[in-house]
Design a protein around this motif. Structure first.
Motif, PDB file in Angstrom:
ATOM      1  N   ARG A   1       0.707  -1.351  -2.421  1.00 35.90           N
ATOM      2  CA  ARG A   1       1.392  -2.144  -3.458  1.00 35.90           C
ATOM      3  C   ARG A   1       2.486  -1.278  -4.087  1.00 35.90           C
ATOM      4  O   ARG A   1       2.192  -0.252  -4.704  1.00 35.90           O
ATOM      5  CB  ARG A   1       0.413  -2.568  -4.559  1.00 35.90           C
TER       6      ARG A   1
ATOM      7  N   ASP B   1      -5.400 -11.788  -1.651  1.00 34.33           N
ATOM      8  CA  ASP B   1      -4.263 -11.162  -0.979  1.00 34.33           C
ATOM      9  C   ASP B   1      -4.076 -11.848   0.357  1.00 34.33           C
ATOM     10  O   ASP B   1      -5.039 -11.989   1.122  1.00 34.33           O
ATOM     11  CB  ASP B   1      -4.539  -9.670  -0.744  1.00 34.33           C
TER      12      ASP B   1
ATOM     13  N   VAL C   1       1.456 -10.377   0.337  1.00 36.85           N
ATOM     14  CA  VAL C   1       1.580  -9.007   0.844  1.00 36.85           C
ATOM     15  C   VAL C   1       2.469  -9.044   2.089  1.00 36.85           C
ATOM     16  O   VAL C   1       2.287  -9.901   2.959  1.00 36.85           O
ATOM     17  CB  VAL C   1       0.191  -8.421   1.196  1.00 36.85           C
TER      18      VAL C   1
END
Lengths: 62, 62, 62, 62, 62, 62
Positions: free
Chosen positions: C44, E7, E46
């Protein structure tokens, strides 16, 4: 490769957790069009004395 | 300032954890060119009954 | 099934990220005795204007 | 809808946690201009043997 | 008070995300016996260049 | 060593974020009796189209 992290109050039985990860994975595969093998689910039990809404711990709520 | 959060199955010994955070920090510093003091590692033990792949908890896998 | 989530300042190149996930996964397998296929790494990027130490954002530090 | 997740060393009393979530929620509402009911705080106790800085677990520091 | 953090690879349309949070919330309420209003879902996109399995970024996989 | 991760709707200005991390760190130090230098705060901007309550994305709410 969805990764699903779930915080919930502690106290759910093994049976409920088993059905929950199964249901949530099936729903994820159906809606995101992905393979079951690519779905990870991690459950985190949280004590009511460790979770607050509006500044008050759930262990303190009446 | 890398922050490394690691979820793993519970059961690792204190020795293995000590070597793991040491190794992972050294590798991070080498590859990201950062100071050891800036690297935080948090380990989270997860029960096999709280982690599912493909909709099945690891505690249920044969 | 280690899951490794890494927060770092944004700005690393694709090459550095590629070497980093490779190195960190190899070190994890060696130290935790697990299969490479079981290791997930999520990176991230965090802006310096979104990370504070001692109450000061890194974008403000001199 | 701020969600605040706090990792801290284990060992804080219920009283300290109660005052902490209250104070942090009040400060969040004041600074982010939001309603208390929209603020969630989750506390996570971390053992010193699960948190490392500079590659050394806090349980090992002298 | 389940909190669900997901995610996933970036690229899902707004429609798919809308149906996903709806489906996952309904399934959560059914299985965990909780009120819809208590379920929070946060989606995190992501990049394939930020997610690795077996030490290889998904952006590098053939 | 408190680590504070905050998810909030995107759109806060740099000034508000600066005051927020300052205020939240000061309050944390006061209540948890810790040194400012030990407090890390990471802010994560979340789009209204990535956060759902009761199964409805905030981008869809009237």
């Amino acid at each position: 490769m969805p990764l699903i992290q779930v915080d919930m109050f502690e106290g759910r039985t093994a049976d409920i957790k088993r059905e929950f990860v199964e249901g949530i994975t099936r729903e994820t595969c159906r809606l995101l069009k992905c393979e079951p093998a690519s779905v990870q689910v991690i459950l985190r039990d949280v004590k009511k004395s460790d979770w607050a809404t509006a500044g008050v711990l759930w262990s303190e709520k009446k």
